[in-house]
Design an enzyme around this catalytic site. Sequence first.
Site, PDB file in Angstrom:
ATOM      1  N   SER A 176     -11.025  -0.893  -1.330  1.00 57.70           N
ATOM      2  CA  SER A 176      -9.772  -0.871  -0.566  1.00 57.70           C
ATOM      3  C   SER A 176     -10.015  -1.133   0.909  1.00 57.70           C
ATOM      4  CB  SER A 176      -9.093   0.487  -0.698  1.00 57.70           C
ATOM      5  OG  SER A 176      -8.475   0.653  -1.920  1.00 57.70           O
TER       6      SER A 176
ATOM      7  N   HIS B 271      -3.844   6.003   3.335  1.00 52.57           N
ATOM      8  CA  HIS B 271      -4.517   4.799   2.840  1.00 52.57           C
ATOM      9  C   HIS B 271      -3.926   3.534   3.443  1.00 52.57           C
ATOM     10  CE1 HIS B 271      -5.856   1.827  -0.208  1.00 52.57           C
ATOM     11  NE2 HIS B 271      -6.786   2.691  -0.533  1.00 52.57           N
TER      12      HIS B 271
ATOM     13  N   ASP C  69       0.839  -1.190   0.000  1.00 56.07           N
ATOM     14  CA  ASP C  69       0.000   0.000   0.000  1.00 56.07           C
ATOM     15  C   ASP C  69       0.880   1.249   0.000  1.00 56.07           C
ATOM     16  OD1 ASP C  69      -2.367   1.736   0.645  1.00 56.07           O
ATOM     17  OD2 ASP C  69      -3.295  -0.199   1.038  1.00 56.07           O
TER      18      ASP C  69
END
Length: 795
Positions: A586, A260, A195
């Site tokens: 996600s 994220h 990520d």
Amino acid sequence: MSSVLVFRAKWRSGEHRAAESSRNVFQPERRGNPSDAFVMTRSQNPSMLLLTMFSQKLTKSFSLLWLQLLLILLSIASINGAEQENFYIVFLGAQPVSRDIALETHLNVLSSVKGSYLEAKESIVYSYTKSFNAFAAKLSKDEAKKLSTMDEVLLVFQNQYRKLHTTRSWNFIGLPPTAKRRLKLERDIIVALMDTGITPESKSFKDNGFGPPPAKWKGTCGHYANFSGCNNKIIGAKYFKADGNPDPSDILSPIDVDGHGTHTASTAAGNLVSNASLFGLANGTARGAVPSARLAIYKVCWSSSGCADMDILAGFDAAIHDGVDVISISIGGGSPSYVDDSISLGAFHAMRKSIITVASAGNDGPGMGTVTNTAPWIVTVAASGIDRAFKSTIQLGDGKNVSGIGVNCFNPKQKQYPLVNGTDAAKDPKNKENAGFCYEDSLEPKKIKGKLVYCKLGTWGTEAVVKGIGGIGTLIESEQYPDVAQIFMAPATIVNNGTAETINKYIKSTRSPSAVIYKSHEEQRQAPFIATFSSRGPNSVSQNILKPDIAAPGIDILASYTLRKSVTGLKGDTQFSEFILLSGTSMACPHVSGVAAYVKSFHPNWTPAAIRSAIVTTAKPMSRRVNNEAEFAFGSGQLNPTRAVSPGLVYDMDDIGYIQFLCHEGYNGSSFSALVGSPINCSSLLPGLGHDAINYPTIQFSLESNKASRLGVFRRRVTNVGPAPTIYNATIRSPKGVVITVKPSSLIFSKTFQKRSFKVVVNATSIARNKIVSGSLIWRSPRYIVRSPIVIYRS
């Protein structure tokens, strides 16, 4: 952030939201990638070296003008030459005996097209030597073509840049803090996140009470810029960025500037953190599925450029070598092929080492055929909603209350504010249309100062435009309520057409309209349902594999975040929080990654296929009435963690099963040799299992409109992982126009781990074009229910 990483312009359902950096970050000079994958830094451009040498030997008869002209021409030639080169990934044969031999082989192969060993060293950026035999280098099209014809080269494909596609969600899907655990084994589980990095300072990643890393761990964690380091929770961290392009909004370090990666890591395996919230909203205990598990971080995604194939492969190469158990990758958007897609390739090599890969389905829904990460050795996750929504009450000047959707964290400072329609505040009276959407530079600041502005939804960040020129807040009209709660940087909320009509009528009914937006609150809603943004099937690569596999919470998920970025990422936003609400596949992906780790902690020796089967066959069925695309939207249904630990039967398989499937799909043995390490003779393999040649826990029968075939025979084999002796009886649900039978209809097991085979015959007598119908096969014992969806689709 499988979630939706459209890296710097994403709105929150996918996470499409503006992602401008809110602060400058220190960017150290790049001195090569400190990861374990071999990286060579590129030295000075050879044509510029030539230019320098030539200019030093020029005689005085050359005028300065001619010299300048020559410099310009050679510089243009150099630039044009560089533009013709791209990064390519090259797979070679079987794994070499050592890293040094592999590197030497890579350089020798590359030298054959580059012309010299020096040029080969100049162009190579990665040498993958741990888990597969490959390299990445900068090549022209002609050089790539020449390499592809060499006997020792199995595959050449061009590097692409991909997109990045949680407190109440675990309780909602049935994994409470009191769920049964095997803590001793859970502490040995290592979950890898590919990520945007991680925020090691977060409470979700403290290592209080953790012992040293498991003995099997081979990874490392070095010293990096702005990175406080690893601990006994985060046991490894690396970054991968080989293109050499500067990223002023990111840091060459495993540190997470975007947020994220921090969010997905804490969703999968974060510690228990009490009183977590976003400014008081969604308050509760934040946690992952396996709070006692370890985390290994592989930063392969970057704020400006996204996620490069060559970096993703380097991450897989390292993670497989390091000894992880689960790989969670919320990234998609690559090649529509199983054999030259970086995630598919990496996941196959991971599977051969008993590592399960879980990936996001994508955020391009609700269009059909948009699902990504469709390889059968990957668990593909759709995003569902939970029973919580965030709404704001709007009180109009006439006393009437209406409701809007979104996360508005601001308490009003006065009872009412003047309200104006954007079209009535246009800077240019001839361009009221743009003003109606409150686009930048379309509004007259004097007409909106100190007021709430009513705007139509055009782009995300409308409230930032209004606030930037003196407005108080924004009422935003959308055709319908979005699935997700957009976080606003100023007082704002989104209303649907019906509510918008009420507001418009009120504005026109008085000379001095006013309104106030109250701080958001939580409301219950019916769930689960599949998010509109979640990508749908059918699988564009194979008509025989149902994708997505499973659905998991992916809307308004609260989890850890970074303080290096504001909660909206919009310019001027001053809101920073350790936890945030994000949406996207996600966010769904790490829910399933965490559950895969949870199952693994009970069954350390189960294969990735067995773990996938347990997750798929124990899922809770979802309603077609709520989700029109049925299994193409939700796969087998909603994730059901505690039942997945004890599924009764599993559909197991190894790499040979996948190879048989690829042969059956029409791939020739040489085309998928990069997966296996050497060419395969498909004709020498035993036939696969029935119509689809794979022992998958779901069945998809696709009918082509121009073919008469309406009969499909599917052969399956199950392994008893429950107690014995036991008997399972089949229950079939056939949709209208389809007859489904199973033989035998009973399976008798005298011992645990015994295998039994059966045959499912699907006879589609009458199916309309572009129609999806679905049934199911359920194996029942006195203790277990093992359900497999059967999907029939006519294109």
